[in-house]
Every structure is written in structure tokens, then in C-alpha cells.
Write an enzyme that holds these catalytic residues in place. Structure first.
Site, short mmCIF file in Angstrom:
data_model
loop_
_atom_site.label_atom_id
_atom_site.label_comp_id
_atom_site.label_asym_id
_atom_site.label_seq_id
_atom_site.Cartn_x
_atom_site.Cartn_y
_atom_site.Cartn_z
N ARG A 1 0.85 -1.19 0.00
CA ARG A 1 0.00 0.00 0.00
C ARG A 1 0.89 1.24 0.00
O ARG A 1 0.65 2.21 -0.71
CB ARG A 1 -0.94 0.01 1.22
CG ARG A 1 -1.63 1.36 1.39
CD ARG A 1 -2.88 1.35 2.28
NE ARG A 1 -2.86 0.42 3.37
CZ ARG A 1 -2.17 0.57 4.52
NH1 ARG A 1 -1.45 1.65 4.71
NH2 ARG A 1 -2.20 -0.36 5.45
N LYS B 1 -9.34 7.28 -19.17
CA LYS B 1 -9.66 7.85 -20.48
C LYS B 1 -8.44 7.75 -21.40
O LYS B 1 -8.01 6.67 -21.70
CB LYS B 1 -10.16 9.28 -20.30
CG LYS B 1 -11.16 9.45 -19.14
CD LYS B 1 -12.49 8.73 -19.35
CE LYS B 1 -13.35 8.63 -18.10
NZ LYS B 1 -13.61 9.87 -17.40
N ASP C 1 -7.85 19.45 -13.45
CA ASP C 1 -8.18 18.13 -13.99
C ASP C 1 -7.83 18.18 -15.48
O ASP C 1 -8.49 18.84 -16.28
CB ASP C 1 -9.67 17.84 -13.78
CG ASP C 1 -10.09 16.46 -14.31
OD1 ASP C 1 -9.43 15.95 -15.23
OD2 ASP C 1 -11.10 15.92 -13.82
N TYR D 1 -16.79 17.70 -14.04
CA TYR D 1 -17.23 16.32 -14.22
C TYR D 1 -18.26 15.97 -13.14
O TYR D 1 -18.08 16.33 -11.97
CB TYR D 1 -16.00 15.41 -14.12
CG TYR D 1 -16.32 13.94 -14.19
CD1 TYR D 1 -16.70 13.36 -15.39
CD2 TYR D 1 -16.25 13.15 -13.06
CE1 TYR D 1 -17.01 12.00 -15.44
CE2 TYR D 1 -16.56 11.79 -13.11
CZ TYR D 1 -16.94 11.23 -14.30
OH TYR D 1 -17.24 9.90 -14.36
C1 LIG Z 1 -14.06 10.19 -16.04
C2 LIG Z 1 -13.61 11.46 -15.44
C3 LIG Z 1 -13.32 11.56 -14.07
C4 LIG Z 1 -13.52 10.40 -13.10
O1 LIG Z 1 -12.61 9.37 -13.35
P1 LIG Z 1 -12.93 7.80 -13.08
O2 LIG Z 1 -11.68 7.15 -13.56
O3 LIG Z 1 -14.15 7.45 -13.86
O4 LIG Z 1 -13.14 7.66 -11.61
C5 LIG Z 1 -12.86 12.77 -13.59
N1 LIG Z 1 -12.71 13.85 -14.41
C6 LIG Z 1 -12.99 13.78 -15.72
C7 LIG Z 1 -12.80 15.00 -16.57
C8 LIG Z 1 -13.45 12.60 -16.28
O5 LIG Z 1 -13.75 12.56 -17.59
#
Ligand SMILES: *Cc1c(COP(=O)(O)O)cnc(C)c1O
Length: 376
Positions: free
Chosen positions: A45, A194, A169, A97
Site C-alpha cells: 500500500r 480515459k 483536472d 465532471y
Molecule cells: C471520467 C472522469 C473523471 C472520473 O474518473 P474515473 O476514472 O471514472 O473515476 C474525472 N474527471 C474527468 C474529466 C473525467 O472525464
């Protein structure tokens, strides 16, 4: 080292023990100590060699100093919010998001971390929303699904003037096109699910910082709360990142052709894409990123028509998520943004006939034919 090279040779990049050019997946949960307290790894961890390769790689490609890998984008974002304390206030982009909106307004609020959503493309609005207990500005650019742009250098200035942490982000742009830490951000987060993973086969989140003190705090939270990424998924992500450059170039070229096609199509009313010269924020985006990305939103006359288009596409897969090799299509008003009351949704500009696509790396001619057939 240039970007495409860094994706392959950045961080640790090979196994120092065997020379293997694909790093091993270390499943061990614990490690032998040479004497009490004398060890390189202690417990997985706290630190795992495969995860460490990924963490060094993302730090390198985001131009930071330390990286941290989590079990999802939301786990990464939650860990970043846990840097703050009860009584603190955060400013966030108004169309963040949905999962980020949910964790801020339904979970972190219960720990007395307060949030105000503000149009971060409007500097005066951001300045006016700062309170005495404001500790951070949290920004997404471009946003989902309307691809609104925030000026990262300008917000970095506001954050600095007011002693606030600046969090970005960077999921939509990826480190191939945009490096927020270079533009003055303190913390970058990614849903690596993504573009970084890129193949719709791993759920993961990453955080990068450049300040050592912040890195220590984040590692403390990562180790204390335990939302780490496992070794197998860390390896998948390392593999995905190796091809990020070629994928983003291909996606960019496909997207440009699709945007041209949509703009000219009679059934399409509006097209949202930061690469269009009349897109609000086009110039700002150009000044801070090297590419426009593979996300396009456009409107057709009604939700029925939008549903029709979705039902007719063959290569654009009806699915949530984005950033994969396969092209994806969705209707925000019925899917990602369905939980927002219709009135509020319309205020935000998310119309019933809005379609969002995430462009993949299929042959552009096939994608154009597919969309053309569906729209007709
Ligand atoms: C999908 C997404 C998230 C969340 O991520 P997960 O891997 O689904 O938990 C956060 N910010 C953006 C811009 C996203 O497209």
C-alpha cells in the site's frame, strides 16, 4: 527528451534487475527487510515497484516531480480534496465532471469542506467568489460536454495572489497537449481511465505535483486512506501511455475532419469544438495547449433526432466514457447529465438535442460515412 520519447523512455522505463524492457508486474504485498527498518519497499500500500514505475512516468510527462496512482479518477480527486480540512472552502469550475460535483456536494460537504461553483472562464467571477477561508481553485479545461475553456495562466495568477492551491483536472487534454504545472498549477489530476489508458480496459486515477511538501502530504493521504492502484492496472497504464503520442495525433487528425463535416451538415445546428476559430476561448486554448483534443459536441433539432442518430451509428459505440481507440457517442441530457434538473441543464447550455462524441483512431473515412448515414 521530447514528449513522444518521454512516454517510452521517461521515468524508470525498464527493469533494473533483469533489463526487461517491459517492467514486471510485482504482485507481492510485502517485502523482506534486511534488518528492522532497512528496506527499499515495505508494504505494497505504501509503495509497490510496478506502481512506482507508473508514478515516476506520470510525474515526468506532466513536468512535475512526484506522481501518485489511485484506483480511479474519483479516488485520485478525493485524495486531493482530503488535503484540505473542515472549515476550508474550494472554488470549482461550474461544469466540472459529474462525479467531482457529486463527491464535493454529497460527500466532502459532510466533512465541512465547502464548495462554490463558478464560471472559471470569467476571472472577475472567480475573484469575487474568493472568501476568507478559500484554500483552492479547482479547474477543468476544456470542460464536458460544452468544451468551455479556462485561462490557466490567469487563474494561476489569481491563486498566487490569494495564497490558494491551484488544481487542474487535465483528463481531456492529456499531458501530450497541455501541461498545467508548467502554466502555474500546483496539482494535476487525471482520470487515467480515459486517454492515458486509452483502450477502455482499465479504471485508474493519477495525481502529479511539483512541490516536495505537497508530495509528502499527498503520499501521507494515499498511504493513510489506501485508494491505491493495483500492480496489474499500473502495468496496463504504463503500456497505454507508451502510445499516447501517436494516438493523440491520430485522434486530432480524425477529429479535425469530423468537425469540418459536422459544421457543413444541414442537420447539425451548433458544433462545440475548441479548435473552431469562433469557439469561445479558442485563442486562450491555443495559447496554453498544443492540440484541441478528440471531444466534439453538437446539436440536432431534438432529442428524438439525437436518439435516432445514436441508434444508427455503427462504429460510434453508444457508451459513457471517452478517450479510447474506439469512437464513442452519447447524449448528455439522457446519460452523463441526466441527474441535473432540465431547467438547470438548459441554463448550462446542455440542450436536449446535444450529442457528444469521443473520436477514436478508426479510419476517418469510415467514421465520416457512419455519421453521415446516421444523420441522414
Ligand atoms: C471520467 C472522469 C473523471 C472520473 O474518473 P474515473 O476514472 O471514472 O473515476 C474525472 N474527471 C474527468 C474529466 C473525467 O472525464
Amino acid at each position: 527528451m521530447r514528449k513522444k520519447t518521454k512516454f517510452i523512455h521517461g521515468g524508470i522505463s525498464r527493469d533494473p534487475y533483469t533489463g526487461a524492457v517491459s517492467v514486471p508486474v510485482h504482485h507481492a504485498s510485502t517485502f523482506k527487510q534486511d534488518g528492522v527498518g532497512n528496506f527499499k519497499y515495505e508494504y505494497a500500500r505504501t509503495g509497490n515497484p510496478t506502481r512506482e514505475v507508473l508514478e515516476k512516468l506520470i510525474a515526468d510527462i506532466e513536468e512535475g516531480t512526484r506522481g501518485f496512482a489511485f484506483g480511479s479518477g474519483m479516488a485520485a480527486i478525493t485524495a486531493v480534496i482530503q488535503l484540505f480540512s473542515a472549515g476550508d472552502h474550494i472554488l470549482a469550475t461550474d461544469d466540472v465532471y459529474g462525479g467531482t460535483f457529486r463527491v464535493l456536494t454529497k460527500v466532502m460537504n459532510r466533512f465541512n469542506i465547502d464548495v462554490t461553483f463558478v464560471d472559471t472562464s470569467n476571472l472577475d467571477a472567480v475573484r469575487a467568489a474568493i472568501r476568507q477561508n478559500t484554500k483552492a481553485i479547482y479547474v477543468e479545461t476544456p470542460t464536458n460536454p460544452l468544451l468551455k475553456i479556462t485561462d490557466l495562466r490567469a487563474i494561476a495568477g489569481v491563486a498566487r495572489e490569494n495564497g490558494l492551491k491551484f488544481i487542474v483536472d487535465n483528463t481531456f487534454s492529456t499531458p501530450y497537449w497541455q501541461n498545467p504545472l508548467v502554466l502555474g498549477a500546483d496539482i494535476v489530476v487525471h482520470s487515467a481511465t480515459k486517454y492515458l489508458g486509452g483502450h477502455s480496459d482499465v479504471v485508474a486515477g493519477l495525481v502529479v505535483v511539483k512541490d516536495e511538501r505537497l508530495a509528502e502530504d499527498l503520499h501521507f493521504i494515499q498511504n493513510s486512506t489506501g485508494g491505491i492502484l493495483g500492480p496489474q492496472d499500473s502495468w496496463l497504464l504504463i503500456r497505454g501511455i507508451k502510445t499516447l503520442g501517436v494516438r493523440m495525433e491520430e485522434i486530432e487528425a480524425n477529429t479535425r475532419k469530423i468537425v469540418e463535416f459536422l459544421v457543413a451538415h444541414p442537420a447539425v445546428e451548433k458544433v462545440y469544438y475548441p479548435g473552431l476559430a469562433d469557439h469561445p476561448g479558442h485563442e486562450v486554448h491555443r495559447s496554453q495547449a498544443d492540440g484541441f483534443g478528440g471531444m466534439i459536441s453538437f446539436t440536432v433539432e431534438s432529442q428524438e433526432k439525437a436518439l435516432d442518430v445514436l441508434n444508427q451509428t455503427r462504429y460510434f459505440t453508444l457508451a459513457e466514457s471517452l478517450g479510447a481507440v474506439e469512437s464513442l457517442i452519447s447524449i448528455p441530457s439522457l446519460m452523463t447529465h441526466a441527474s441535473i434538473p432540465r431547467e438547470r441543464r438548459l441554463e448550462l447550455g446542455i440542450e436536449d438535442g446535444l450529442i457528444r462524441i469521443s473520436v477514436g483512431i478508426e479510419d476517418a473515412e469510415d467514421l465520416l460515412e457512419d455519421l453521415g448515414n446516421a444523420l441522414d
